[in-house]
Every structure is written in structure tokens, then in C-alpha cells.
Design an enzyme around this catalytic site. Structure first.
Site, PDB file in Angstrom:
ATOM      1  N   ASN A  15      44.944  36.930  43.929  1.00 38.06           N
ATOM      2  CA  ASN A  15      43.492  36.904  43.771  1.00 38.06           C
ATOM      3  C   ASN A  15      42.913  38.127  44.486  1.00 38.06           C
ATOM      4  OD1 ASN A  15      40.777  36.349  43.653  1.00 38.06           O
ATOM      5  ND2 ASN A  15      40.857  34.572  45.025  1.00 38.06           N
ATOM      6  N   TRP A  16      42.510  39.105  43.711  1.00 39.10           N
ATOM      7  CA  TRP A  16      42.016  40.362  44.311  1.00 39.10           C
ATOM      8  C   TRP A  16      40.592  40.245  44.833  1.00 39.10           C
ATOM      9  CZ3 TRP A  16      43.649  44.493  40.090  1.00 39.10           C
ATOM     10  CH2 TRP A  16      45.046  44.451  39.929  1.00 39.10           C
ATOM     11  N   LYS A  17      39.925  39.183  44.502  1.00 38.88           N
ATOM     12  CA  LYS A  17      38.524  38.984  44.900  1.00 38.88           C
ATOM     13  C   LYS A  17      37.700  40.212  44.485  1.00 38.88           C
ATOM     14  CE  LYS A  17      40.203  35.856  48.344  1.00 38.88           C
ATOM     15  NZ  LYS A  17      40.035  35.183  49.620  1.00 38.88           N
ATOM     16  N   GLU A  58      35.281  30.166  47.887  1.00 36.16           N
ATOM     17  CA  GLU A  58      34.183  31.137  48.003  1.00 36.16           C
ATOM     18  C   GLU A  58      33.100  30.854  46.949  1.00 36.16           C
ATOM     19  OE1 GLU A  58      36.670  34.626  48.000  1.00 36.16           O
ATOM     20  OE2 GLU A  58      37.483  33.961  49.926  1.00 36.16           O
ATOM     21  N   GLY A  80      41.754  33.548  54.302  1.00 40.70           N
ATOM     22  CA  GLY A  80      41.254  34.802  54.877  1.00 40.70           C
ATOM     23  C   GLY A  80      41.139  34.779  56.386  1.00 40.70           C
ATOM     24  N   GLY A 112      45.624  35.855  48.513  1.00 40.25           N
ATOM     25  CA  GLY A 112      44.464  36.733  48.529  1.00 40.25           C
ATOM     26  C   GLY A 112      44.809  38.087  49.106  1.00 40.25           C
ATOM     27  N   HIS A 116      37.147  28.063  43.410  1.00 40.81           N
ATOM     28  CA  HIS A 116      37.634  28.709  44.633  1.00 40.81           C
ATOM     29  C   HIS A 116      36.618  28.433  45.740  1.00 40.81           C
ATOM     30  CE1 HIS A 116      38.591  31.817  47.540  1.00 40.81           C
ATOM     31  NE2 HIS A 116      39.795  31.834  47.009  1.00 40.81           N
ATOM     32  N   SER A 155      46.004  32.440  53.551  1.00 40.11           N
ATOM     33  CA  SER A 155      46.697  33.352  54.481  1.00 40.11           C
ATOM     34  C   SER A 155      48.206  33.441  54.253  1.00 40.11           C
ATOM     35  CB  SER A 155      46.403  32.959  55.935  1.00 40.11           C
ATOM     36  OG  SER A 155      45.028  33.103  56.208  1.00 40.11           O
ATOM     37  N   GLU A 197      43.937  24.681  48.709  1.00 39.03           N
ATOM     38  CA  GLU A 197      43.552  25.794  49.577  1.00 39.03           C
ATOM     39  C   GLU A 197      42.635  25.287  50.680  1.00 39.03           C
ATOM     40  OE1 GLU A 197      44.032  29.868  47.803  1.00 39.03           O
ATOM     41  OE2 GLU A 197      42.061  29.192  47.194  1.00 39.03           O
TER      42      GLU A 197
HETATM   43  P1  PGA Z   1      44.009  34.713  51.560  1.00 41.58           P
HETATM   44  O1  PGA Z   1      43.132  34.186  50.311  1.00 41.58           O
HETATM   45  O2  PGA Z   1      45.434  34.743  51.105  1.00 41.58           O
HETATM   46  O3  PGA Z   1      43.442  36.078  51.864  1.00 41.58           O
HETATM   47  O4  PGA Z   1      43.795  33.734  52.658  1.00 41.58           O
HETATM   48  C1  PGA Z   1      43.600  33.125  49.525  1.00 41.58           C
HETATM   49  C2  PGA Z   1      42.583  32.801  48.476  1.00 41.58           C
HETATM   50  O5  PGA Z   1      41.392  33.051  48.689  1.00 41.58           O
HETATM   51  O6  PGA Z   1      42.923  32.297  47.411  1.00 41.58           O
END
Ligand code: PGA
Length: 261
Positions: free
Chosen positions: A11-13, A98, A174, A235, A96, A214, A168
Site C-alpha cells: 500500500n503506497w498510500k 486512514e 505506521g 505500508g 483502511h 508495521s 490491521e
Molecule cells: P505500515 O502500513 O506497514 O506502514 O504500518 C500498513 C497499512 O497502512 O496498511
């Protein structure tokens, strides 16, 4: 049921512009072999999706949307629909944390999005997970129940095999704060139990469940070896091709011998 394929999602966000995304795909395609036992899914920003869809070798990598609106078309300024993403992506993230916490998307949005993806031949990856507060207060089980009931409300048992669930924990996303393997196993069990309650034992066994939060090349193998964990949603560690490729390699080594070239 042990699934014959592990799923690794990057997931590149809101990272990588068109040039960087194209270069990344070129690098990753050189680093990663086509494996029968690993499904690699890249989730770039929506603006790079179309050009990547022309560049990508679908035998090697699949593409996912990070988000979309659930109506198929209409007066929704700024939105992109699942029907417009049809043919460009094979998967889409839904719910997600976010989206839930920064953009205030509700379980009603989730259920409409899950249904819109399935209706358009795109496999939704429904993300569920508790906040730090909910975790500390022993509410994980209730949160997972509510998010699954909410997110899957429009999905029949025939459609459920199109759906992937990602566990998640919000506090692990993150933050560099790894969820304990025992927490992940417990949450995955709760998810399967709830799927069993909603759709029956066969569906509960069949559904694929990913872990995200993470994940790094160092922790990937441990999570992949957990009972009931069918893959990873990555991520930050997916943003550099060589780091992400080492996570993908862990998924191959951790499963059966199946290599195409
Ligand atoms: P992260 O993000 O690996 O940077 O914790 C995971 C995600 O948001 O799916």
C-alpha cells in the site's frame, strides 16, 4: 484450510509520483520472480494506476485501488468509481483505518464499497482493526464483530469468496509498534468465528485473512507462519522495491516449492 497462495499487498498510500511509480515497477519486476505460490498486489495512488496498468505484467503483479466511491457514476465531484476502475485493477482496499479515521468513513460506506467492488468484478480487501484505546480496554473482539457485520452486510455467501479481510490494528499502522503474534492469532480467530457465524464453517475456513501494521522484512516471516494468516498488507516497507521484494521472497520461502521461472 491452508491456502496454496500467500498474498502480499504493498500500500503506497499518497507516495510516489508517475515517474517514481513507473521506475519502482521496473525495479520490482527485475527483483521478483513469477511465483505460483505468491500473489503480489500493488496499491498505488489513483493517478498512477492507469499508466501502471499498461506497464504491469499481470502474471507477476496485480493492481489494487486504495479507495473509490461506491456509486457507479453520477454527480460526485472528485470521486472515482469501481466501475471506472474495472479492467484497471483486480483488487481494492476498503475501510483502511486512514479512510475510517482521517476521512470519517463509516461501516455504511464500507458495505456499499464492498458491494460496489464485487459488482464490478474487483476483489475488495476489507480492512478491520481496533484503535489503541479499544485494544487497551479489551474491546478488540467487539470492534472486529461490528466492522465485519457492517462491512459485509450487502454480501451474500456466494459473493464472499471474492472478499479478502485484512486485520490491521490501528495502533500498529505506521507506528513501528509490532502487534504480538499472539494478538494477531487471536484476532484472526475472532474474524473466522464471526465469518462462521455470518456465513457458515466452510466460508470461515475459505476466507483469506491478511495481517497489516508495521510489517518489515524482519517480521514478515513470523507473521506469515502464524496459523490462519494468509498474507500481509505492507505500508512503509513497500515503498522501496528492494525492501518490498525481500518481504515477497519470505512469502515464497514460507510456502510450498512452486516456481515458474
Ligand atoms: P505500515 O502500513 O506497514 O506502514 O504500518 C500498513 C497499512 O497502512 O496498511
Amino acid at each position: 484450510m491452508a491456502h496454496d497462495k500467500k498474498i502480499i499487498v504493498g500500500n503506497w498510500k499518497m507516495n510516489l509520483n508517475m515517474h517514481e511509480a513507473s521506475l519502482y515497477l521496473l525495479q520490482l519486476s527485475k527483483l521478483v520472480k513469477v511465483r505460483r505460490d505468491v500473489e503480489v498486489i500493488l496499491a498505488p495512488t489513483v493517478m498512477t494506476l492507469q499508466s501502471l496498468s499498461l506497464q504491469v505484467n499481470l502474471r507477476q503483479f496485480k493492481l489494487a485501488a486504495q479507495n473509490f466511491f461506491w456509486r457507479d457514476h453520477g454527480s460526485y465531484t472528485g470521486e472515482v468509481s469501481a466501475s471506472q476502475l474495472r479492467g484497471v485493477v483486480q483488487y481494492a482496499l476498503v475501510g483502511h483505518s486512514e479512510r475510517r479515521h482521517i476521512f470519517n468513513e463509516s461501516d455504511k460506506d464500507m458495505r456499499n464499497k464492498v458491494a460496489a467492488a464485487v459488482r464490478n468484478g474487483i476483489k475488495p480487501i476489507l480492512c478491520v482493526g481496533e484503535t489503541a484505546w479499544e485494544h487497551a480496554n479489551g474491546e478488540t473482539k467487539d470492534v472486529l464483530h461490528d466492522q465485519l457485520i457492517g462491512g459485509l452486510a450487502n454480501i451474500t455467501s456466494e459473493e464472499l469468496d471474492q472478499v479478502i479481510v485484512a486485520y490491521e490494528p490501528v495502533w500498529a499502522i505506521g507506528t513501528g509498534q509490532n502487534a504480538l503474534p499472539s494478538d494477531v492469532t487471536a484476532a484472526v480467530k475472532v474474524i473466522r468465528k464471526q465469518i462462521e457465524h455470518l456465513y457458515g464453517a466452510k466460508s470461515a475456513e475459505a476466507i483469506q485473512i491478511l495481517y497489516g501494521g508495521s510489517v518489515t522484512p524482519d517480521s514478515a516471516a513470523d507473521y506469515l507462519s502464524l496459523a490462519g494468516v494468509d498474507g500481509l498488507l505492507v505500508g512503509a516497507a513497500s515503498l522501496e522495491a528492494h525492501i518490498f521484494s525481500s518481504i515477497i521472497e519470505k512469502a515464497h520461502k514460507g510456502s510450498s516449492e512452486a516456481e515458474e521461472d
